[in-house]
Design a protein around this motif. Structure first.
Motif, short mmCIF file in Angstrom:
data_model
loop_
_atom_site.label_atom_id
_atom_site.label_comp_id
_atom_site.label_asym_id
_atom_site.label_seq_id
_atom_site.Cartn_x
_atom_site.Cartn_y
_atom_site.Cartn_z
N ASP A 1 40.31 -0.28 4.73
CA ASP A 1 39.91 -0.72 3.34
C ASP A 1 38.48 -0.14 2.97
OD1 ASP A 1 40.81 -3.96 4.58
OD2 ASP A 1 42.07 -2.50 3.65
N LYS A 2 38.15 -0.28 2.04
CA LYS A 2 36.94 0.06 1.54
C LYS A 2 35.71 -0.76 2.38
CE LYS A 2 36.92 3.24 -1.94
NZ LYS A 2 36.21 4.39 -2.31
N VAL A 3 34.93 -0.10 2.78
CA VAL A 3 33.69 -0.68 3.57
C VAL A 3 32.49 -0.70 2.71
CG1 VAL A 3 32.39 -0.89 5.40
CG2 VAL A 3 34.89 -0.47 5.62
N PRO A 4 31.57 -1.52 2.29
CA PRO A 4 30.47 -1.48 1.54
C PRO A 4 29.35 -1.25 2.67
CG PRO A 4 31.32 -3.76 1.69
CD PRO A 4 32.09 -3.08 2.45
N VAL A 5 28.65 -0.34 2.22
CA VAL A 5 27.46 0.12 2.97
C VAL A 5 25.97 0.00 2.16
CG1 VAL A 5 26.16 2.04 4.32
CG2 VAL A 5 28.70 1.67 4.18
N GLU B 1 0.75 -1.33 -0.10
CA GLU B 1 0.11 -0.04 0.02
C GLU B 1 0.80 1.26 0.00
OE1 GLU B 1 -3.60 -0.17 0.01
OE2 GLU B 1 -2.91 -2.55 -0.30
N SER B 2 2.04 0.98 0.23
CA SER B 2 3.05 2.26 0.56
C SER B 2 3.62 2.61 -0.92
CB SER B 2 4.11 1.84 1.45
OG SER B 2 4.69 3.06 2.06
N GLY B 3 4.62 3.65 -0.59
CA GLY B 3 5.50 3.99 -1.89
C GLY B 3 6.57 3.04 -1.98
N PRO B 4 7.25 3.31 -3.20
CA PRO B 4 8.51 2.45 -3.62
C PRO B 4 9.74 2.77 -2.54
CG PRO B 4 8.23 4.30 -5.02
CD PRO B 4 7.17 4.40 -4.10
N VAL B 5 10.45 1.72 -2.56
CA VAL B 5 11.66 1.87 -1.69
C VAL B 5 12.88 1.83 -2.67
CG1 VAL B 5 13.05 0.77 0.04
CG2 VAL B 5 10.63 0.45 0.33
N GLU B 6 13.68 2.83 -2.63
CA GLU B 6 15.02 2.71 -3.18
C GLU B 6 16.10 1.97 -2.54
OE1 GLU B 6 15.92 6.91 -4.03
OE2 GLU B 6 14.07 7.59 -4.51
N ILE B 7 16.83 1.03 -3.04
CA ILE B 7 18.07 0.58 -2.48
C ILE B 7 19.24 0.96 -3.33
CG2 ILE B 7 16.55 -1.21 -1.78
CD1 ILE B 7 17.73 -3.09 -3.66
N ASP B 8 20.42 0.88 -2.63
CA ASP B 8 21.59 1.07 -3.14
C ASP B 8 22.85 0.87 -2.59
OD1 ASP B 8 23.19 1.98 -5.56
OD2 ASP B 8 23.17 4.14 -4.95
N GLU B 9 24.22 0.65 -3.10
CA GLU B 9 25.12 0.09 -2.18
C GLU B 9 26.21 0.90 -2.71
OE1 GLU B 9 23.81 -1.85 -4.81
OE2 GLU B 9 25.68 -1.44 -6.12
N VAL B 10 27.02 1.40 -1.64
CA VAL B 10 28.31 2.25 -2.01
C VAL B 10 29.50 1.53 -1.10
CG1 VAL B 10 27.29 4.20 -2.40
CG2 VAL B 10 27.79 3.82 -0.35
N TYR B 11 30.56 1.81 -1.51
CA TYR B 11 31.99 1.64 -1.11
C TYR B 11 32.03 2.93 -0.31
CZ TYR B 11 32.14 -2.91 -2.93
OH TYR B 11 31.99 -4.53 -3.56
N ILE B 12 32.71 2.72 0.90
CA ILE B 12 33.21 4.10 1.67
C ILE B 12 34.84 3.96 2.31
CG2 ILE B 12 32.69 5.72 3.63
CD1 ILE B 12 30.32 5.95 2.30
N GLY B 13 35.28 4.88 2.19
CA GLY B 13 36.74 4.93 2.99
C GLY B 13 37.69 4.31 2.06
N GLY B 14 38.93 4.32 2.59
CA GLY B 14 40.33 3.67 2.04
C GLY B 14 40.34 4.10 0.53
#
Ligand SMILES: [Zn+2]
Length: 343
Positions: free
Chosen positions: A187-191, A138-151
């Motif tokens: 190191d790069k950390v995935p979020v 019943e609700s709106g859409p959900v956006e999903i994504d992944e990034v690498y941070i740091g390092g």
């Protein structure tokens, strides 16, 4: 509790208001125990207040526990007085991109080590508690994504390599993860991030690696089935349709936005997070990354919008309301104890 309009509205007013230690105790007391102080030992409600020492005393016959208003909160066991703590909370929740421990140390006249510890405890309090799932049919859409941070980018695969080499691991509630090397050679950390387009709220999770099973677990734990999900074209998201989600992807190479189908909201959050990390924090150790993400998510989720005109005082009050029942020791912060940790 007092009428909210009596509380400070600006940083300057907050500094003046909390300069009185009795006002600080009364403020934290009223936020934690609106109906009067409760004994942390026995839960007794017959409590007297020793105003000369700013200490509460349980009057229950077999208890007589003495406790301060800091007990059981992120302020516990800290020699930093409440006025500095409260102003620090104000600074963190109301700055745009984050504030460094050096700035806190200078502004509040505490050591950089104390400021660092305060910042981490405050971030810990800012993590939202028990949220329901995002989305829903019943609700709106959900956006999903992944990034690498740091390092450095060249270190991206080193963590996977470390995991394969049977290097030390840490038990978390989500299973084992490699014990990250901290310090300069991070190191790069995935979020992984999810944004509910209806509520405009973001939720992030530091994940051990970007792979199908990890991403699917995160989505199942956080998003209602039958939700509409928008993501980039990462192949690891392909099973979503078979898992009872409505899934549409954005191809960033040939198109940026196709009507409703975009991930601009979550990308907006990533750019805020990266800007904060780049501009403010000298070095982010992967071990602490989820707390920086929580801090940025708190500000992002409680920013002023047309429908929800929150101001600095509202964010401050909300943050202070979350301090109770949360405690983080120095050993836990520095990784000297191996406490299972939820990301
Ligand atoms: Zn008691």
């Amino acid at each position: 509790m007092k009428n909210e309009s009596e509380y400070p509205k600006t940083l300057l007013e907050a500094g003046r208001y909390f300069a009185d230690p009795d006002v600080c105790v009364e403020f934290v007391r009223s936020m934690r125990w609106p109906d009067g102080a409760k004994c942390p030992q026995c839960g007794g409600e017959k409590v007297s207040y020793l105003s000369t020492r700013r200490i509460f005393k349980c009057m229950a016959k077999d208890c007589h526990k003495q406790f301060s208003v800091k007990v059981g909160t992120i302020f516990e066991d800290s020699a930093v007085p409440l006025d500095k703590w409260l102003v620090a909370v104000w600074l963190v929740v109301n700055c745009k991109n984050g504030i460094s421990s050096y700035e806190i140390a200078r502004d509040l006249n505490v050591t950089q080590k104390s400021a660092w510890f305060m910042l981490h405890r405050i971030r810990f309090a800012l993590r939202e508690g028990d949220w329901g799932k995002l989305g829903g049919s019943e609700s709106g859409p959900v956006e999903i994504d992944e990034v690498y941070i740091g390092g450095e980018p060249k270190n991206r695969h080193r963590r996977d390599w470390r995991a394969r080499q049977n290097l030390p691991t840490v038990q978390t509630l989500d299973g084992l993860r490699p014990k990250w090397k901290t310090g300069r050679a991070s190191d790069k950390v995935p979020v992984f991030g999810m944004l509910d387009r209806e509520t405009r709220k973001v939720r992030t999770q530091v994940i051990p690696e970007v792979k199908r099973s990890v991403l699917m677990d995160a989505i199942l734990a956080n998003v209602e089935k039958r939700s509409t999900i928008y993501s980039d074209g990462l192949r690891d998201y392909i099973p979503l349709k078979a898992m009872d989600f409505i899934h549409d992807t954005v191809n960033h190479v040939t198109e940026y936005v196709r009507g409703e189908v975009h991930t601009n909201g979550i990308e907006n959050y990533w750019s805020l997070l990266k800007r904060g990390l780049k501009g403010t924090y000298i070095a982010v150790e992967p071990f602490h990354l989820h707390r920086y993400a929580d801090e940025q998510a708190f500000r992002f989720n409680n920013r002023a919008t047309k429908d929800n005109p929150l101001d600095d005082r509202d964010r401050f009050m909300l943050a202070v309301s979350q301090i109770s029942g949360k405690r983080l020791t120095y050993a836990e912060l520095t990784g000297k104890t191996e406490r299972p940790e939820v990301f």
